[in-house]
Each structure stands twice: as C-alpha cells, then as structure tokens.
Design an enzyme around this catalytic site. Structure first.
Site, mmCIF file in Angstrom:
data_model
loop_
_atom_site.group_PDB
_atom_site.id
_atom_site.type_symbol
_atom_site.label_atom_id
_atom_site.label_comp_id
_atom_site.label_asym_id
_atom_site.label_seq_id
_atom_site.Cartn_x
_atom_site.Cartn_y
_atom_site.Cartn_z
ATOM 1 N N ASP A 150 -2.045 5.660 -6.297
ATOM 2 C CA ASP A 150 -2.472 4.820 -5.280
ATOM 3 C C ASP A 150 -2.844 3.471 -5.741
ATOM 4 O O ASP A 150 -3.559 2.907 -6.819
ATOM 5 C CB ASP A 150 -3.901 5.420 -4.563
ATOM 6 C CG ASP A 150 -4.145 4.503 -3.333
ATOM 7 O OD1 ASP A 150 -3.395 4.454 -2.598
ATOM 8 O OD2 ASP A 150 -5.392 4.126 -3.187
ATOM 9 N N ASP A 204 0.874 -1.281 -0.102
ATOM 10 C CA ASP A 204 0.047 -0.094 0.001
ATOM 11 C C ASP A 204 0.782 1.207 -0.054
ATOM 12 O O ASP A 204 1.509 1.566 0.995
ATOM 13 C CB ASP A 204 -0.997 -0.108 1.298
ATOM 14 C CG ASP A 204 -1.943 1.074 1.073
ATOM 15 O OD1 ASP A 204 -2.201 1.865 0.100
ATOM 16 O OD2 ASP A 204 -2.430 1.715 2.199
#
Length: 484
Positions: free
Chosen positions: A368, A168
């Site tokens: 992202d 992440d």
C-alpha cells in the site's frame, strides 16, 4: 552478533572500496542515498546521521522524471513523483506544510485499521490471481486518506489543465475538483479547477453506460439523469460529483482517451492542498485498468528515499520482471482492490528472526502506498523489536520517547554517523526485500507497528518502499531496491 575484526590489509581494502563507492556516487553511477549507505552492507549498514534527520528545504532533483533505463523501454509513460509536503512537490506553493509526525501516525492508524477490516473477512480465502482482469464484487470504496503523501502531475482535458493528484494503490476511482465548485463545498487549491465546459473533449457518462452501471454495483450510479459518484473514506472524508470522461495526458506523447474520472463538486475532510486523487487499485475504474490496453496492465513506481528527492511512476514498463525479486500476487475476494502478497519471514543483521511461525502471516500482506509504517502480526513485531533493540544496544545509542504507535526510538543528535542492523523481508517464492536505512527508521524510530492480532493482514507501508521500484502485473509483485 559479534563485532567484525579486520587485519591492516583488509582495512586498506575496505578504505579503497569506500573511496571507489563514494566516487561512483559523486559521478552519478549510483543513486546518492545508495552511495552513502552501501559501505558496510551485510549485517550492518552505516549512514550519516543527517540522512536520518528531517528533510531540508531544497529539492535535490529539480529536473523531470527519471527512471532506470530498464523501466522506460518499449511503450511506457513516466511521471515524476514527489512527496506532497517536500520541496520537490510539483506545485510547492500550493502544498501545505506537513502535519506533525504524531498526527500523521494517528491518521495512519485509521487507514491501517480500515484496510484490515476490509481484508479480515477474506482470511483463509486468499487465492493466486490467474489474470489481471479485476473481480467485480460489491464493496465500499473507502479508506483513510489522511496519510497519502505522494503526488504526480497530469494534464486533463483539451486544452490540458495541469492537475496535481495523490497516488493511491488502495483505491480505484480517480477524481479532481471541478468548476463551478467553491468553498465551503470544495477546498482551496492553487492550481486552476478543472472546467468541464472549457474542454472540447469532455463528456458526462450517460446513465445507461456500462461505466455507470459498474458504479451502481459499488453503491453509486444514476441520479437526476446524471451518472454520479460518491466515495466515502474510512476517516469520514468524502467526495461527491458527476462521473465523466476526457483526455488524460500522463507525459508528453502519452495520452489516454477516454479516461473515466469523477468531477468533484463537494468534498469534505483531509484533502486540502491537492487537486484530486489518482486511483491505481485493481478494479475496472482504476487508472491501471483503464490504461491496460495501452500499457499492458503493468506499472511500477519508486517512492523517493526522502522528501528532498524524487521518484517516478511508470505505466507500461518493464514488460518483464528481469532484475526484480518477485512474489505471487494474491487476491482477497471481498477486498479485490488491494494488491496482496504473502510475507513469510523477517531477518535482522543477516539472521532470520526466530520464534515467528509462518502461520502468523496467514492473513496475507497488502502492498500500500497510502499506509506510512508497515504493520506486522503482534508475534512477528515483538520478535523484530526485540532483535532490533539487541542489535542496536551494541552501539549504546540513547533511547528516545515513543512517538505515537512507534515504541522503539533513538536519539542520534550527538552522532555524525549511525550504524544500523540490516532488515530484510522474505516473501513466498523466495523473494527478499532488503531495506535500506530510509526504510528502517522514520524520525529516529523503528518504522514498524503491530496489528491487533496474529493472522490479521500485514501491510507493507510506504516507509519500507522508499527507494524501491515496486512492479505490478497480473500475476506478481516485484521489488528492486536502490532504484531512485
């Protein structure tokens, strides 16, 4: 967008080029998905309908991590990266079947809304990042974890214990579940729980240590003479435990010691099936920042084009951005974890999408790995959707019902091959990211969705990053299509 007309001699040349490209793909000179899609490149691209369907059950790349040669020169660590719910996942039997796509999109919306809330207060305050040193400001390190999809396997402790963790770029604290945690405080996982008592190199972080004091800035810190961490996520999930350090083995011959991470003793929410999380954000506690001394603060990844193939995560190379289309790295000062760039325009079929002033992108764009589909300002999305539908109409593909937030869907079941208009994203400084077919459609739908309002932060989701090497350093973000 008129149809192409070719002479017999031109057709012969096209067929010869097609044969050569297919041969190159068969011999391994091109990635498989690139060889299948490159013919017809330009305004339109033709791919097999099967490549747009649901993934199979067999891993196409069962071997170790492989990155392009230019990404493994010098000092670097390369990790094999796979889709969490695909057949290439490191611990396939420990990975749960993927949720329905509509459910993924619902969780994706929660994550996107959270990111936009975090960044919205920074509108008008985006600044070029002068160095890779992270800013230290009060913030809540949370997000909707339900959409995270890509995993790597690392080894923690001495002797090393394999841990399959999700990747992440939108968070900083890495963590794994630790003994003596047990249900219901912790969820079930197939891989062994990390046991701090069984590692000769583990140590708890003292309350007076700088690392613990940094956690206090973020709302965690010392409790009962132990340095504790608490991370609450945007969807209500959370992890709680003790902050510690140990040896992290990224790949053979590449270790990081000491590595700071959370030893989780109580987790709730959407974590089942993995061992923890690897935070690659921009704050001091992230893996990227902790590994900066060894790997120069540079890392790149390539998300696989489909669930049956693999990509890679590389720390430390390439040391230069040669071969990458680069754009400046921006910082939202109230949300410094995120990697931000400035989107300036979109093209479809080789033509710029009209009616979209650059001012609608003023909120910046977050790159992202956890968001699935790209979010655009409403004005930009409406123009993209209209242009894309017009381009697709020339082939008469039947429409399909919307899936959640995706409202431009097609039924390709009667077709062996599908022709799509190319889509490219333009960024500040002249960088262009040309999307390949896996980055245009997801489950037969145009993989873009609108934000709440123009000027809000856009988000470059992981669908659009498929098969693209994305490189981060202290001043720029680079894109290299067709890298895995």
């Amino acid at each position: 967008m008129a149809a192409f007309v070719v002479s017999p001699s031109q057709l012969h040349l096209v067929l010869l080029l097609s044969w050569l490209l297919c041969a190159a793909g068969a011999l391994g000179f091109l990635p498989r998905h690139v060889a299948a899609a490159r013919v017809g490149a330009g305004s339109y691209v033709t791919v097999s309908a099967a490549s747009l369907a649901a993934s199979g059950t067999t891993c196409d790349d069962p071997g170790p991590a492989i990155a392009p040669r230019q990404l493994i020169n010098g000092t670097s660590a390369v990790l094999r990266l796979a889709h969490r719910h695909g057949p290439c996942a490191p611990s396939r039997s420990s990975v749960q079947a993927g949720p329905p796509f509509a459910e993924v999109l619902r969780a994706d919306q929660l994550r996107a809304e959270y990111i936009q809330r975090r960044v919205s207060g920074a509108r008008g305050n985006l600044k070029l990042t002068a160095s890779s040193r992270p800013a230290t400001v009060p913030a809540t390190m949370g997000y909707s974890i339900g959409t995270l999809q890509y995993v790597v396997t690392v080894s923690l402790g001495t002797p090393g214990v394999p841990q399959t963790v999700e990747l992440d770029t939108g968070s900083d604290v890495s963590w794994v579940q630790c003994k003596p945690c047990a249900p219901p405080a912790c969820y079930s996982q197939k891989d062994p729980l990390f046991d701090p008592a069984g590692s000769s190199t583990y140590s708890a972080v003292p309350c007076a240590a700088d690392a613990c004091l940094e956690l206090e800035i973020f709302g965690e810190g010392c409790s009962s003479s132990q340095c504790r961490y608490v991370v609450s996520y945007g969807d209500g999930s959370n992890t709680t435990g003790v902050y510690g350090s140990d040896t992290l083995t990224l790949s053979p011959g590449n270790t990081l010691s000491p590595f700071l991470f959370g030893c989780g003793y109580a987790q709730t929410g959407l974590f089942a099936g993995i061992d923890g999380l690897l935070g690659l954000g921009r704050q001091s506690m992230s893996l990227k920042s902790q590994a900066a001394g060894a790997y120069g603060g540079v890392f790149s990844y390539c998300l696989p084009p489909k669930e049956t193939s693999t990509g890679y995560l590389t720390l430390g190379a390439p040391s230069t951005a040669a071969g990458f289309a680069t754009t400046a790295l921006l910082t939202a000062w109230n949300a410094p974890t995120f990697y931000m760039v400035m989107l300036t325009g979109i093209s479809v079929g080789g033509q710029a999408v009209g009616g979209v002033p650059t001012s609608v992108f003023a909120g910046g764009t977050v790159v992202d790995t956890g968001t699935v589909v790209t979010r655009l300002p409403p004005t930009a999305y409406a123009a993209l959707r209209s242009t894309f539908r017009t381009a697709m109409a020339r082939y008469g593909y039947p429409s399909a019902p919307p899936i959640g937030i995706l409202d431009t869907c097609y039924d390709f079941r009667r077709y062996d091959a599908v022709t799509l208009p190319t889509v490219a994203l333009a960024f500040a400084g002249g960088a262009t990211l040309a999307l390949e077919a896996p980055g245009i459609l997801s489950s037969g739908c145009l993989a873009f969705a609108p934000n709440a309002g123009d000027g809000d932060a856009a988000i470059l989701g992981n669908v659009q990053q498929r098969s693209v090497a994305v490189r981060f350093d202290g001043s720029s973000v680079g894109f290299m299509p067709g890298a895995c």
